[in-house]
Design a protein around this motif. Structure first.
Motif, short mmCIF file in Angstrom:
data_model
loop_
_atom_site.label_atom_id
_atom_site.label_comp_id
_atom_site.label_asym_id
_atom_site.label_seq_id
_atom_site.Cartn_x
_atom_site.Cartn_y
_atom_site.Cartn_z
N GLY A 129 2.16 2.02 -3.21
CA GLY A 129 1.17 2.53 -4.16
C GLY A 129 0.58 1.46 -5.06
O GLY A 129 0.11 1.75 -6.15
N ALA A 130 0.58 0.22 -4.57
CA ALA A 130 0.06 -0.89 -5.37
C ALA A 130 -1.45 -0.77 -5.56
O ALA A 130 -2.13 0.00 -4.87
CB ALA A 130 0.39 -2.21 -4.69
N ASN A 131 -1.98 -1.54 -6.48
CA ASN A 131 -3.42 -1.63 -6.72
C ASN A 131 -4.15 -1.93 -5.41
O ASN A 131 -3.85 -2.91 -4.75
CB ASN A 131 -3.66 -2.75 -7.73
CG ASN A 131 -5.14 -2.96 -8.04
OD1 ASN A 131 -6.01 -2.60 -7.24
ND2 ASN A 131 -5.40 -3.55 -9.19
N PRO A 132 -5.11 -1.07 -5.04
CA PRO A 132 -5.80 -1.25 -3.76
C PRO A 132 -6.50 -2.60 -3.63
O PRO A 132 -6.63 -3.13 -2.51
CB PRO A 132 -6.85 -0.14 -3.76
CG PRO A 132 -6.46 0.81 -4.81
CD PRO A 132 -5.55 0.12 -5.76
N PHE A 133 -6.91 -3.17 -4.73
CA PHE A 133 -7.60 -4.46 -4.66
C PHE A 133 -6.62 -5.58 -4.38
O PHE A 133 -6.94 -6.58 -3.77
CB PHE A 133 -8.38 -4.71 -5.95
CG PHE A 133 -9.45 -3.69 -6.17
CD1 PHE A 133 -10.60 -3.72 -5.39
CD2 PHE A 133 -9.30 -2.69 -7.10
CE1 PHE A 133 -11.59 -2.76 -5.56
CE2 PHE A 133 -10.28 -1.73 -7.29
CZ PHE A 133 -11.43 -1.77 -6.52
N ARG A 134 -5.42 -5.38 -4.85
CA ARG A 134 -4.37 -6.35 -4.55
C ARG A 134 -4.04 -6.29 -3.06
O ARG A 134 -3.90 -7.31 -2.39
CB ARG A 134 -3.13 -6.00 -5.40
CG ARG A 134 -2.05 -7.02 -5.34
CD ARG A 134 -0.97 -6.68 -6.37
NE ARG A 134 0.23 -7.47 -6.12
CZ ARG A 134 1.46 -6.99 -6.18
NH1 ARG A 134 1.66 -5.69 -6.48
NH2 ARG A 134 2.49 -7.76 -5.95
N ARG A 158 -6.09 -5.32 -0.76
CA ARG A 158 -7.23 -5.89 -0.04
C ARG A 158 -7.18 -7.41 -0.05
O ARG A 158 -7.56 -8.06 0.93
CB ARG A 158 -8.53 -5.40 -0.69
CG ARG A 158 -9.71 -5.61 0.22
CD ARG A 158 -10.90 -4.84 -0.30
NE ARG A 158 -11.75 -5.69 -1.12
CZ ARG A 158 -12.78 -5.23 -1.83
NH1 ARG A 158 -13.06 -3.95 -1.85
NH2 ARG A 158 -13.51 -6.06 -2.53
N GLU A 214 0.83 -1.20 0.00
CA GLU A 214 0.00 0.00 0.00
C GLU A 214 0.87 1.25 0.00
O GLU A 214 0.59 2.21 -0.70
CB GLU A 214 -0.92 -0.03 1.22
CG GLU A 214 -2.19 0.77 1.03
CD GLU A 214 -3.13 0.64 2.20
OE1 GLU A 214 -2.70 0.24 3.30
OE2 GLU A 214 -4.33 0.94 2.01
N LYS A 259 -0.55 6.93 2.07
CA LYS A 259 -0.11 8.05 1.23
C LYS A 259 0.83 8.98 1.99
O LYS A 259 1.87 9.40 1.47
CB LYS A 259 -1.32 8.85 0.74
CG LYS A 259 -2.24 8.07 -0.18
CD LYS A 259 -1.53 7.76 -1.49
CE LYS A 259 -2.47 7.32 -2.59
NZ LYS A 259 -3.41 6.25 -2.21
#
Ligand SMILES: Nc1nc2c(ncn2[C@H]2C[C@H](O)[C@@H](COP(=O)(O)OP(=O)(O)OP(=O)(O)O)O2)c(=O)[nH]1
Ligand SMILES: [Mg+2]
Ligand SMILES: [Mg+2]
Ligand SMILES: [Zn+2]
Length: 570
Positions: A21-26, A28, A18, A104
DNA sequence: GCCGTTTTCGGCCCGACTGTTTTCAGTCG
């Protein structure tokens, strides 16, 4: 290599990804997987040892995550995590523990100020460097410093029973507000989790209400964390956070469903709604902009063709699938309990006499009870064999005068380091029920501890293994032990497993109970009362049992005395 | 990263509060 914390590994990966900055669904997916492996009713290790693809059958675990679990199991390490730690300093995840700081801003302070730890962040905040960053003002900087202080104090999660201390006075206070219709506790408290991170309260109103102003003026509030027209948060002097949500009366059901959670359950239900073209939020169920329903929880579940699901089951651990095929368990209720099989008297470390405990059990409508004072291994509190014989004679006398309750002669026999018991077979033979437990020498290896307890359970006169993991919530970790193996032994030896209802024990845990139920092992819910009032801890045990999907028939002390005695036959 | 008898690619829950954001991102529930 024993005791790898698979959930922690996935949590750390999620945090680091996170920040990256990875894909939020990944992200999750890793968080979900962490939850899943942490609360598995089938033991993860037996799945890992298996040849087949059983791991991949777990919800949210696919080829990739299954592979990572296997790598962890086989090597004790995970190459992927090691690489990730090369890219993102692992200590950055601590920064995200500070309220108001997420991935962030963790990334931002790392990029801009080369900060990689809470200590460095504290220095930057003290020196005033932090407020220079875009998006950080002086308010944020002060908030960070305060957050760091609080982090050091570490309020942590509260035992459900501790939360109870604050809930009733707070509700009584809130009820004085004008314009209130409903006032209910939701969140993990309503789901009866063994610990709660905060108290979540839902209020409804028909014509607007002054409850938000009233709420933040609570004299037990130390701090107002947020205040808006529909949602406010305070921190109590005790350190406990309270969230209050206010919605229109007609949204009661939808809001209750939302605020009860769990989060994963909500996401699952909303996902099903979405598949059917419905939008579900805390205000109702909508088709386009049109409100379909939301006054009751039943309506919300009904909108996705499900029956109402008990809050205790709403953990996205299979309850939705079970509800869909009408296979929800009919979970146990407090009224089903007919006896209590562990309690202490003044003979050992209890505060009330045997006679007083008997009277208190009769007042609770019990049909049977066991008095279980400690054996001699507990030097301060334990009874010598002669004391037990004196007590048994006293029980005989008490019993002669009573025909509405059966007093079972018993003891909480100590399991010694080598798996033998601290009372002789001869004395055990004089008892109606034999309860065993570990009270010392916790620092064995997992294999040794499992062997020790298994051996004790194999003793032909043993009936109940009490507080099987020995944990004390927020105070003592469970001793290392293979609960899956204990369940197997319990099954083979016709030994019952206790769910200890002391609110700081609640031992076994919900997923252990599910494991036992699936193996057909009977559970006994005992209060382990050390005074008459503690007999009322039974409801905490029943709550935990409900979270473990237990039905009346899974719990031995819901049976009649005759049936219960039958269950103890080997 | 996971998932699927409407799909093996293109989705993935939805909304409130805060701050310095001049139009909304970040965080949290
Ligand atoms: N739909 C949705 N609901 C959420 C989300 N986060 C929280 N909720 C709902 C479900 C939660 O049970 C409820 C209260 O949130 P909390 O953060 O207090 O969680 P909860 O009480 O379940 O656990 P806790 O013991 O407080 O950590 O709000 C979310 O991301 N989406
Ligand atoms: Mg909560
Ligand atoms: Mg909350
Ligand atoms: Zn004990």
């Amino acid at each position: 290599m024993e005791n790898i914390d698979y959930a922690r590994v996935f949590e750390e990966i999620a945090d680091l990804l996170e920040i990256q900055g990875a894909n939020p669904f990944r992200v999750r997916a890793y968080r979900n997987a962490a939850r899943t492996v942490e609360t598995l009713s089938q033991p993860l290790e037996s799945l890992l040892k298996g040849e087949e693809q059983r791991l991949e059958e777990l919800p949210g675990i696919g080829k990739d995550l299954a592979g990572k679990l296997r790598e962890l199991f086989q090597t004790g390490e995970l190459e992927f995590l090691n690489e990730l730690r090369q890219q993102v300093p692992a200590s950055l995840v601590q920064i995200m523990q500070i309220p108001g700081l997420g991935p962030k801003r963790a990334r931002q302070v790392w990029d801009a100020l080369d900060i990689t730890s809470v200590d460095e962040l504290e220095q930057a905040a003290r020196s005033g460097a932090l407020e220079q960053l875009p998006g950080f003002g002086s308010t944020m900087q002060a908030r960070v410093l305060k957050g760091i202080e609080e982090l050091k104090a570490r309020a942590g999660r509260f035992k459900l029973s501790d939360a109870d201390i604050y809930v009733q006075p707070l509700l009584a206070y809130l009820r004085q507000a004008e314009g209130l219709v409903d006032l209910e506790v939701a969140g993990s408290y309503r789901r009866r989790c063994e610990t709660v991170g905060d108290i979540d309260i839902l209020a409804t109103t028909s014509n607007g209400s002054s409850v938000m102003d009233h709420f933040v003026a609570y004299r037990e509030a130390r701090e107002i964390l947020a205040k808006g027209p529909t949602k406010s948060s305070i921190r109590l002097k005790a350190g406990l956070q309270v969230d209050l949500r206010l919605v229109p009366q007609e949204s009661y059901g939808a809001a209750m469903h939302y605020f009860t959670g769990s989060k994963a359950h909500n996401i699952a239900i909303r996902g099903i709604g979405r598949e059917r073209g419905l939008k579900i939020n805390e205000y109702g169920v909508f088709s386009g902009d049109r409100l379909i329903c939301g006054e009751t929880e039943e309506e919300v579940f009904g909108a996705v063709d499900l029956p109402w699901i008990s809050p205790e089951l709403r953990e996205a651990r299979g309850e939705i699938e079970a509800a869909r095929v009408k296979r929800l368990p009919k979970i146990i209720e407090l009224e089903d309990i007919r006896g209590d099989l562990q309690m202490h008297t003044t003979y050992s470390d209890g505060r009330n006499t045997a006679e007083e405990m008997v009277q208190a059990c009769r007042e609770r409508g019990y049909k049977y009870m066991a008095i279980t004072d400690h054996g001699p291994a507990l030097r301060m509190a334990g009874l010598k064999p002669s004391d037990f014989r004196r007590q048994f004679a006293e029980i005989d006398e008490l019993q002669e005068r009573l025909d509405d309750i059966r007093i079972l002669k018993s003891a909480e026999v100590d399991i010694l380091e080598d798996g033998s018991l601290d009372l002789s077979d001869g004395l055990l033979a004089e008892m109606d029920v034999v309860v065993i437990a570990v009270h010392s020498k916790f620092n064995l290896s997992r294999a040794e501890m499992t062997k020790r307890i298994s051996k004790a359970m194999q003793h032909p006169q043993v009936n109940i293994l009490a507080h099987p993991t020995g944990r004390l919530i927020n105070r003592r970790e469970p001793y290392p032990v293979d609960v899956e193996e204990l369940v197997k032994v319990a099954q083979n030896e016709a030994v019952m497993l206790e769910l200890n209802a002391q609110p700081d024990r609640l031992d076994l845990r919900d997923f252990h109970l599910q494991m036992a139920r699936e193996a057909g092992v009977k559970i006994v819910i005992n209060t382990d009362a050390h005074r008459t009032a503690e007999l009322d801890y039974m409801h905490y045990g029943v709550d935990q049992a409900r979270r473990g999907w237990l039905e009346e028939a899974d719990v031995a002390n819901t049976y009649s005395l005759a049936k219960f005695l039958e269950l103890m036959q080997k």
